[in-house]
Design a protein around this motif. Structure first.
Motif, PDB file in Angstrom:
ATOM      1  N   SER A 160       0.804  -1.222   0.000  1.00  8.83           N
ATOM      2  CA  SER A 160       0.000   0.000   0.000  1.00  8.83           C
ATOM      3  C   SER A 160       0.838   1.273   0.000  1.00  8.83           C
ATOM      4  O   SER A 160       0.311   2.374   0.191  1.00  8.83           O
ATOM      5  CB  SER A 160      -0.933  -0.003   1.224  1.00  8.83           C
ATOM      6  OG  SER A 160      -1.733  -1.163   1.218  1.00  8.83           O
ATOM      7  N   GLY A 161       2.150   1.135  -0.172  1.00  9.03           N
ATOM      8  CA  GLY A 161       3.014   2.306  -0.271  1.00  9.03           C
ATOM      9  C   GLY A 161       3.572   2.812   1.043  1.00  9.03           C
ATOM     10  O   GLY A 161       4.102   3.922   1.105  1.00  9.03           O
ATOM     11  N   TYR A 162       3.463   2.019   2.101  1.00  2.00           N
ATOM     12  CA  TYR A 162       4.024   2.384   3.400  1.00  2.00           C
ATOM     13  C   TYR A 162       5.422   1.775   3.509  1.00  2.00           C
ATOM     14  O   TYR A 162       5.557   0.561   3.632  1.00  2.00           O
ATOM     15  CB  TYR A 162       3.128   1.877   4.534  1.00  2.00           C
ATOM     16  CG  TYR A 162       1.901   2.721   4.752  1.00  2.00           C
ATOM     17  CD1 TYR A 162       1.780   3.532   5.871  1.00  2.00           C
ATOM     18  CD2 TYR A 162       0.866   2.718   3.823  1.00  2.00           C
ATOM     19  CE1 TYR A 162       0.649   4.317   6.067  1.00  2.00           C
ATOM     20  CE2 TYR A 162      -0.269   3.504   4.007  1.00  2.00           C
ATOM     21  CZ  TYR A 162      -0.367   4.296   5.127  1.00  2.00           C
ATOM     22  OH  TYR A 162      -1.477   5.067   5.317  1.00  2.00           O
ATOM     23  N   LEU A 163       6.424   2.638   3.460  1.00  2.00           N
ATOM     24  CA  LEU A 163       7.806   2.159   3.491  1.00  2.00           C
ATOM     25  C   LEU A 163       8.187   1.737   4.904  1.00  2.00           C
ATOM     26  O   LEU A 163       7.807   2.383   5.886  1.00  2.00           O
ATOM     27  CB  LEU A 163       8.766   3.245   3.012  1.00  2.00           C
ATOM     28  CG  LEU A 163       8.564   3.732   1.569  1.00  2.00           C
ATOM     29  CD1 LEU A 163       9.615   4.783   1.225  1.00  2.00           C
ATOM     30  CD2 LEU A 163       8.616   2.571   0.586  1.00  2.00           C
ATOM     31  N   LEU A 164       8.946   0.673   4.984  1.00  2.00           N
ATOM     32  CA  LEU A 164       9.465   0.210   6.269  1.00  2.00           C
ATOM     33  C   LEU A 164      10.591   1.146   6.687  1.00  2.00           C
ATOM     34  O   LEU A 164      11.564   1.323   5.967  1.00  2.00           O
ATOM     35  CB  LEU A 164       9.974  -1.221   6.152  1.00  2.00           C
ATOM     36  CG  LEU A 164      10.605  -1.816   7.403  1.00  2.00           C
ATOM     37  CD1 LEU A 164       9.617  -1.870   8.556  1.00  2.00           C
ATOM     38  CD2 LEU A 164      11.147  -3.214   7.096  1.00  2.00           C
ATOM     39  N   GLU A 165      10.431   1.785   7.838  1.00  2.00           N
ATOM     40  CA  GLU A 165      11.427   2.742   8.307  1.00  2.00           C
ATOM     41  C   GLU A 165      12.348   2.174   9.378  1.00  2.00           C
ATOM     42  O   GLU A 165      13.416   2.713   9.606  1.00  2.00           O
ATOM     43  CB  GLU A 165      10.732   3.992   8.847  1.00  2.00           C
ATOM     44  CG  GLU A 165      10.010   4.771   7.773  1.00  2.00           C
ATOM     45  CD  GLU A 165       9.477   6.106   8.263  1.00  2.00           C
ATOM     46  OE1 GLU A 165       9.241   6.991   7.418  1.00  2.00           O
ATOM     47  OE2 GLU A 165       9.289   6.284   9.481  1.00  2.00           O
ATOM     48  N   GLY A 166      11.922   1.124  10.046  1.00  2.00           N
ATOM     49  CA  GLY A 166      12.789   0.565  11.071  1.00  2.00           C
ATOM     50  C   GLY A 166      12.032  -0.334  12.028  1.00  2.00           C
ATOM     51  O   GLY A 166      10.859  -0.646  11.825  1.00  2.00           O
ATOM     52  N   THR A 167      12.728  -0.727  13.079  1.00  2.00           N
ATOM     53  CA  THR A 167      12.165  -1.631  14.084  1.00  2.00           C
ATOM     54  C   THR A 167      12.195  -0.951  15.446  1.00  2.00           C
ATOM     55  O   THR A 167      13.231  -0.441  15.864  1.00  2.00           O
ATOM     56  CB  THR A 167      12.974  -2.945  14.142  1.00  2.00           C
ATOM     57  OG1 THR A 167      12.934  -3.570  12.850  1.00  2.00           O
ATOM     58  CG2 THR A 167      12.403  -3.893  15.187  1.00  2.00           C
ATOM     59  N   LYS A 168      11.044  -0.932  16.091  1.00  2.00           N
ATOM     60  CA  LYS A 168      10.951  -0.413  17.458  1.00  2.00           C
ATOM     61  C   LYS A 168      11.095  -1.628  18.373  1.00  2.00           C
ATOM     62  O   LYS A 168      10.214  -2.484  18.434  1.00  2.00           O
ATOM     63  CB  LYS A 168       9.605   0.284  17.673  1.00  2.00           C
ATOM     64  CG  LYS A 168       9.370   1.436  16.714  1.00  2.00           C
ATOM     65  CD  LYS A 168       8.142   2.270  17.056  1.00  2.00           C
ATOM     66  CE  LYS A 168       6.869   1.460  17.044  1.00  2.00           C
ATOM     67  NZ  LYS A 168       5.671   2.311  17.319  1.00  2.00           N
TER      68      LYS A 168
END
Length: 195
Positions: free
Chosen positions: A165-173
């Protein structure tokens, strides 16, 4: 007392709560519509599903609790704290899933997204189509700048929905959420207007 801002809010207060919560069209004959009293049994049954229970630790256990949730959803819209929709077919009232905007921040133009899909509707891109429609409305029509969603790093299906859906993975919390089986690391995804 209102706080002083050095910059104007990205979204003017009153932009949402002064109007009825909209019904949003979704590709492939689906709709996002506000929850209705008739949806109470379907909503309650969703939280009996093992997969939904696995990823959602806050769950209603009675129809009365669902009705309280629905009233809280109406208040969220009225007070511009969130919007909660049923994902349905546009030719009948059958509930296929849920999608929500939460934690609305008009000053910075940010909000969070959450969703689930009932077992019978899985595998048909219901969540991804609903998420794309909600995202387009929130960014292009309402004027949000950034939408975020997070999910357990073990929830691979939700990760696919986000990226599709176009939501880029930015990292892991790390160790950011409690689930029934303990703490989970959470992936953070985001969609930015114009990117």
């Amino acid at each position: 007392m209102p706080r002083a801002l050095s910059t104007p809010p990205v979204i003017a207060p009153g932009s949402l709560g002064g109007s009825p919560q909209p019904v949003l069209p979704v590709t492939g004959g689906l709709l996002l519509r506000p929850w209705e009293e008739a949806d109470v049994p379907a909503f309650l049954s969703a939280y009996q599903d093992d997969e939904i229970r696995r990823w959602h630790t806050r769950r209603p256990s009675t129809e009365g609790q669902v009705q309280e949730w629905f009233e809280a959803y109406r208040q969220d819209w009225k007070h511009e704290k969130g919007g909660h929709w049923a994902i349905t077919c546009d030719d009948d009232a059958e509930v296929l899933g849920r999608i929500a905007l939460r934690g609305l921040d008009f000053d910075d133009g940010m909000a969070g997204v959450a969703y689930w899909v009932l077992p019978a509707a899985r595998g048909a891109s219901v969540a991804a189509r609903g998420l794309r429609s909600l995202t387009t409305w929130a960014l292009a029509e309402i004027g949000f700048h950034r939408l975020e969603l997070d999910h357990s790093t073990r929830n691979h299906a939700s990760c696919r929905v986000a990226t599709k859906s176009g939501y880029l993975l930015e990292g892991t919390k790390r160790s950011a959420a409690v689930h029934d089986d303990g703490r989970h690391d959470m992936h953070l995804h985001a969609c930015i207007r114009g990117h």
